[in-house]
Write a protein that holds these residues in place. Structure first.
Motif, PDB file in Angstrom:
ATOM      1  N   ALA A 279       0.931  -0.937  -0.215  1.00 28.38           N
ATOM      2  CA  ALA A 279       0.344  -0.209  -0.453  1.00 28.38           C
ATOM      3  C   ALA A 279       0.609   1.232   0.146  1.00 28.38           C
ATOM      4  CB  ALA A 279      -0.879  -0.291   1.164  1.00 28.38           C
ATOM      5  N   PHE A 280       1.872   0.871   1.107  1.00 33.01           N
ATOM      6  CA  PHE A 280       2.830   2.418   0.983  1.00 33.01           C
ATOM      7  C   PHE A 280       3.817   2.716  -0.415  1.00 33.01           C
ATOM      8  CE2 PHE A 280       1.030   2.891   5.438  1.00 33.01           C
ATOM      9  CZ  PHE A 280       2.186   4.059   5.538  1.00 33.01           C
ATOM     10  N   GLY A 281       4.041   1.685  -1.267  1.00 34.07           N
ATOM     11  CA  GLY A 281       5.099   1.446  -2.023  1.00 34.07           C
ATOM     12  C   GLY A 281       4.054   1.900  -3.178  1.00 34.07           C
ATOM     13  N   ALA A 282       2.821   2.079  -2.958  1.00 31.95           N
ATOM     14  CA  ALA A 282       1.747   1.994  -4.456  1.00 31.95           C
ATOM     15  C   ALA A 282       0.991   3.578  -4.169  1.00 31.95           C
ATOM     16  CB  ALA A 282       0.537   1.157  -3.945  1.00 31.95           C
ATOM     17  N   VAL A 283       1.103   3.870  -3.109  1.00 32.36           N
ATOM     18  CA  VAL A 283       0.961   5.599  -2.891  1.00 32.36           C
ATOM     19  C   VAL A 283       1.916   6.323  -3.269  1.00 32.36           C
ATOM     20  CG1 VAL A 283      -0.877   5.061  -1.187  1.00 32.36           C
ATOM     21  CG2 VAL A 283       1.476   5.551  -0.263  1.00 32.36           C
TER      22      VAL A 283
END
Length: 254
Positions: A168-172
């Motif tokens: 999730a953090f990588g995507a945002v």
């Protein structure tokens, strides 16, 4: 065939080139996943031990397994993830080699930095989640621990939590790259982004609530703050790209 239409040959050649590039991508994936699984199976890479580091201070025993196949599933998921990471340079190179002949020079100048920036930002997002966000979230959860309760998380649930947070953090963290590409193509203007700052703040909060697992306010806040910070960074990047595009157009007119 001697009687075939010459106009069809370029299309057939493109299909042949696409077939060979897909074969090379599949081969790179197979090698990467195979080597990764061999390293995990031989205990050269202990995935469970590495990913369990953030939760060790908050449990007295070990992570438990409720199904005999859970560890194998985790090993396969880790091998696929590591294989994708290892094969990603080959994948990007093959995709770039297939698409680059159809791009203009100014488009190539935008795509190459965007690909590099996307990879770096994705790794930064995953590192931030694993090193800082997940430990803080686990500390928040542990603050509710009672003396009559012993925390015994399962390997499957914990690994799912860690992986989902990192992804999730990588995507945002890809937000500045997306905004930069849209700005370079003239679809998004920095004035438009600045005008809707308040809407963006609410949108970041909603997006963080959807992305983060569970309902704890800690992980929600720790994702909302960098997400909105990336939005502000995106505005600055969009302004730089817009100014550069305006100078290029003025030079062409002159």
């Amino acid at each position: 065939m001697s009687g075939s239409n010459p106009a069809e040959m370029p299309f057939l050649e493109h299909l042949e080139e696409l077939r060979w590039r897909l074969f090379k991508i599949a081969l790179a994936l197979a090698i990467g996943i195979g080597v990764s699984f061999a390293l995990i199976f031989s205990k050269q890479i202990d995935v469970v031990a590495i990913l369990s580091e953030p939760i060790r201070p908050y449990i007295t025993g070990k992570l438990i397994v409720t199904h005999p196949g859970d560890l194998f599933d985790i090993a396969m998921d880790a091998a696929i993830t590591l294989g994708l990471i290892a094969a990603s340079p080959v994948i990007v190179w093959q995709i770039w080699g297939f698409l680059s002949p159809a791009l203009y020079t100014h488009e190539k100048k935008v795509v190459i930095p965007s690909l590099v920036g996307a990879a770096l930002l994705f790794l930064m997002g995953m590192t931030l989640a694993f090193k800082y966000v997940i430990p803080v979230t686990l500390q928040f959860f542990a603050s509710f621990q009672s003396g009559v309760v012993e925390i015994m998380p399962t390997v499957k649930d914990y690994m799912g939590f860690v992986i989902s947070m990192c992804l999730a953090f990588g995507a945002v963290f890809e937000l500045p790259v997306v905004i930069a590409l849209l700005s370079a193509l003239g679809i998004v203007q920095p004035q438009y982004l600045s005008k809707f700052r308040r809407h963006a703040a609410v949108g970041c909060l909603v997006a963080a609530a959807i992305i983060t697992p569970g309902s704890d306010p800690t992980s929600l806040l720790l994702l909302t703050i960098p997400l909105y910070g990336l939005y502000e960074v995106s505005i600055s990047v969009s302004r730089l790209i817009a100014r550069r595009r305006e100078r290029s157009l003025a030079a062409e007119v002159a």
